[in-house]
Design a protein around this motif. Structure first.
Motif, PDB file in Angstrom:
ATOM      1  N   ARG A  29       0.697  -0.860   0.345  1.00 42.79           N
ATOM      2  CA  ARG A  29       0.257   0.040   0.107  1.00 42.79           C
ATOM      3  C   ARG A  29       0.302   1.347   0.040  1.00 42.79           C
ATOM      4  N   ARG A  30       0.570   2.587  -0.815  1.00 39.74           N
ATOM      5  CA  ARG A  30       0.936   3.411  -0.966  1.00 39.74           C
ATOM      6  C   ARG A  30       0.140   4.598  -0.590  1.00 39.74           C
ATOM      7  N   PHE A  31       0.757   6.042  -0.005  1.00 47.37           N
ATOM      8  CA  PHE A  31       1.302   6.848   0.957  1.00 47.37           C
ATOM      9  C   PHE A  31       0.809   8.590   0.530  1.00 47.37           C
ATOM     10  N   PHE A  32      -0.158   9.041   0.263  1.00 45.99           N
ATOM     11  CA  PHE A  32       1.132  10.321  -0.216  1.00 45.99           C
ATOM     12  C   PHE A  32       0.992  11.268   1.202  1.00 45.99           C
ATOM     13  N   ALA A  33       2.397  12.462   0.753  1.00 48.67           N
ATOM     14  CA  ALA A  33       2.659  12.913   2.263  1.00 48.67           C
ATOM     15  C   ALA A  33       3.556  13.818   1.087  1.00 48.67           C
ATOM     16  N   PHE A  34       3.354  15.191   2.267  1.00 52.97           N
ATOM     17  CA  PHE A  34       4.654  16.422   1.938  1.00 52.97           C
ATOM     18  C   PHE A  34       5.726  16.450   2.798  1.00 52.97           C
ATOM     19  N   HIS A  35       6.372  15.851   2.477  1.00 49.48           N
ATOM     20  CA  HIS A  35       8.078  15.898   3.251  1.00 49.48           C
ATOM     21  C   HIS A  35       8.500  17.119   2.487  1.00 49.48           C
ATOM     22  N   ILE A  36      10.107  16.991   3.027  1.00 48.60           N
ATOM     23  CA  ILE A  36      11.290  17.813   3.208  1.00 48.60           C
ATOM     24  C   ILE A  36      12.349  16.880   2.583  1.00 48.60           C
ATOM     25  N   THR A  37      12.920  16.365   1.090  1.00 47.53           N
ATOM     26  CA  THR A  37      13.439  15.724   1.330  1.00 47.53           C
ATOM     27  C   THR A  37      14.822  16.547   1.102  1.00 47.53           C
ATOM     28  N   PHE A  38      16.139  16.014   1.220  1.00 49.81           N
ATOM     29  CA  PHE A  38      17.279  15.893   1.401  1.00 49.81           C
ATOM     30  C   PHE A  38      18.773  16.374   0.322  1.00 49.81           C
ATOM     31  N   ASP A  39      18.172  16.082  -1.357  1.00 48.68           N
ATOM     32  CA  ASP A  39      19.563  16.178  -1.700  1.00 48.68           C
ATOM     33  C   ASP A  39      20.092  17.025  -2.446  1.00 48.68           C
ATOM     34  N   ASN A  40      21.703  16.951  -2.183  1.00 47.36           N
ATOM     35  CA  ASN A  40      21.917  18.487  -2.275  1.00 47.36           C
ATOM     36  C   ASN A  40      22.439  19.357  -1.339  1.00 47.36           C
ATOM     37  N   GLN A  41      22.619  17.794  -0.339  1.00 43.60           N
ATOM     38  CA  GLN A  41      22.616  18.702   1.149  1.00 43.60           C
ATOM     39  C   GLN A  41      23.775  17.905   2.071  1.00 43.60           C
ATOM     40  N   PRO A  42      25.151  18.679   1.952  1.00 44.56           N
ATOM     41  CA  PRO A  42      26.411  17.269   1.387  1.00 44.56           C
ATOM     42  C   PRO A  42      26.281  17.565   3.066  1.00 44.56           C
ATOM     43  N   ALA A  43      26.442  19.076   4.067  1.00 46.94           N
ATOM     44  CA  ALA A  43      26.405  19.066   5.369  1.00 46.94           C
ATOM     45  C   ALA A  43      25.282  17.698   6.468  1.00 46.94           C
ATOM     46  N   LEU A  44      23.942  17.846   5.769  1.00 48.27           N
ATOM     47  CA  LEU A  44      23.722  17.048   6.672  1.00 48.27           C
ATOM     48  C   LEU A  44      23.214  15.627   6.302  1.00 48.27           C
ATOM     49  N   HIS A  45      24.529  15.698   4.871  1.00 46.08           N
ATOM     50  CA  HIS A  45      24.788  14.032   4.633  1.00 46.08           C
ATOM     51  C   HIS A  45      25.655  13.766   5.780  1.00 46.08           C
ATOM     52  N   GLU A  46      26.673  14.683   6.078  1.00 48.46           N
ATOM     53  CA  GLU A  46      27.580  13.769   6.697  1.00 48.46           C
ATOM     54  C   GLU A  46      27.306  14.183   7.458  1.00 48.46           C
ATOM     55  N   LEU A  47      26.585  15.207   8.754  1.00 49.63           N
ATOM     56  CA  LEU A  47      25.867  14.851   9.931  1.00 49.63           C
ATOM     57  C   LEU A  47      25.697  13.333  10.494  1.00 49.63           C
ATOM     58  N   ALA A  48      24.545  12.894   9.561  1.00 48.26           N
ATOM     59  CA  ALA A  48      23.465  12.178   9.549  1.00 48.26           C
ATOM     60  C   ALA A  48      24.734  10.446   9.469  1.00 48.26           C
ATOM     61  N   ALA A  49      26.061  10.429   8.392  1.00 51.44           N
ATOM     62  CA  ALA A  49      26.643   9.351   8.758  1.00 51.44           C
ATOM     63  C   ALA A  49      27.595   9.263   9.961  1.00 51.44           C
ATOM     64  N   THR A  50      28.334  10.394  10.308  1.00 51.77           N
ATOM     65  CA  THR A  50      28.802  10.352  12.192  1.00 51.77           C
ATOM     66  C   THR A  50      27.772   9.838  12.391  1.00 51.77           C
ATOM     67  N   TYR A  51      26.214   9.924  12.695  1.00 50.22           N
ATOM     68  CA  TYR A  51      25.736   9.632  13.624  1.00 50.22           C
ATOM     69  C   TYR A  51      25.578   8.184  13.314  1.00 50.22           C
ATOM     70  N   ARG A  52      25.474   7.307  11.630  1.00 48.56           N
ATOM     71  CA  ARG A  52      25.399   6.524  10.790  1.00 48.56           C
ATOM     72  C   ARG A  52      26.716   5.761  11.797  1.00 48.56           C
ATOM     73  N   THR A  53      27.677   5.841  11.648  1.00 48.42           N
ATOM     74  CA  THR A  53      28.982   5.604  12.079  1.00 48.42           C
ATOM     75  C   THR A  53      28.827   4.781  13.759  1.00 48.42           C
ATOM     76  N   ALA A  54      28.529   5.675  14.594  1.00 48.45           N
ATOM     77  CA  ALA A  54      28.372   5.691  15.789  1.00 48.45           C
ATOM     78  C   ALA A  54      28.081   5.329  16.312  1.00 48.45           C
ATOM     79  N   LEU A  55      26.258   4.449  15.654  1.00 43.29           N
ATOM     80  CA  LEU A  55      25.413   3.307  16.035  1.00 43.29           C
ATOM     81  C   LEU A  55      25.218   2.183  14.949  1.00 43.29           C
ATOM     82  N   ALA A  56      26.350   1.811  14.794  1.00 38.54           N
ATOM     83  CA  ALA A  56      27.035   0.492  13.084  1.00 38.54           C
ATOM     84  C   ALA A  56      26.978  -0.444  14.104  1.00 38.54           C
ATOM     85  N   GLU A  57      27.298  -0.138  15.322  1.00 38.18           N
ATOM     86  CA  GLU A  57      27.706  -1.824  16.337  1.00 38.18           C
ATOM     87  C   GLU A  57      26.436  -2.169  17.309  1.00 38.18           C
ATOM     88  N   MET A  58      25.581  -0.539  17.438  1.00 41.58           N
ATOM     89  CA  MET A  58      24.256  -1.323  17.977  1.00 41.58           C
ATOM     90  C   MET A  58      23.221  -1.935  17.348  1.00 41.58           C
TER      91      MET A  58
END
Length: 215
Positions: A29-58
């Motif tokens: 099943r599919r759902f329509f929504a209004f979201h904000i997405t983040f293509d071409n946002q390198p600073a946010l991607h870098e921050l998220a990657a830092t958290y992913r690295t920290a959480l990788a073993e959890m």
């Protein structure tokens, strides 16, 4: 306790599996929504990657890749219940309202452990809250005010970096997140996306129906 119910800077005491099936949802099943997405946002991607690295073993986590980072804003309804002509009308209403709202920057920084996800609140929240109000206005004009889904006031803008997949105590996740060495990241919000999404594979994945630019 959900993020919207937590005081600023505080974490939930317990967590639970995010991937329980909400009413009406099922595989395919599919759902329509209004979201904000983040293509071409390198600073946010870098921050998220830092958290992913920290959480990788959890354990008991679904880490969110850059492709599916998003700011959940306003649901519309299930795709099989909305006629294409009605959706087109909603797109035009939202386009008119959003085109007068100027683009802006928000900042993401220290993550919070909420009841079902590890999230980065958006600061300041007010511009995103106003965007949500405009999308709710558009939905109300097309569907009727009484048909606008979700609570108008229970909203705290954020970007999730991971979803919890088991019930338990939040303390281990809080400790891990607090040890991550992060700097705040700024993102420029230039548009709102009307998306068609699903959660068939324990990830929110979508296609963009229409990108609605801000002024």
């Amino acid at each position: 306790m959900s993020l919207a119910d937590l005081p600023p800077g505080q974490n939930a005491e317990q967590v639970r599996n995010h991937w329980w099936w909400r009413p009406g949802w099922h595989v395919g099943r599919r759902f329509f929504a209004f979201h904000i997405t983040f293509d071409n946002q390198p600073a946010l991607h870098e921050l998220a990657a830092t958290y992913r690295t920290a959480l990788a073993e959890m354990p008991s986590l679904t880490l969110i890749p850059d492709q599916w980072l998003h700011l959940t804003m306003q649901g519309i309804g299930f795709a099989d219940e909305i006629q294409p002509a009605v959706l087109s009308q909603l797109v035009e209403e939202a386009r008119d309202l959003l085109s007068a709202f100027p683009a802006f920057e928000v900042e993401f920084g220290p993550a919070i452990v909420a009841d079902e996800a590890i999230v980065m609140p958006a600061e300041p929240p007010e511009p995103v809250q106003e965007l949500r109000r405009l999308t709710r206005t558009a939905i109300g004009r097309v569907f009727g005010e009484e048909q606008v889904p979700e609570n108008a006031n229970k909203f705290r803008p954020h970007v999730s970096v991971a979803y919890l997949t088991a019930d338990g105590f939040s303390a281990p996740y809080i400790e891990t997140v607090s040890r991550a060495k992060v700097e705040k990241a700024r993102a420029t919000i230039t548009h709102v996306d009307l998306i068609e999404m699903h959660r068939d594979r324990q990830m929110y994945e979508w296609r963009t129906v229409e990108a609605l630019p801000l002024a």
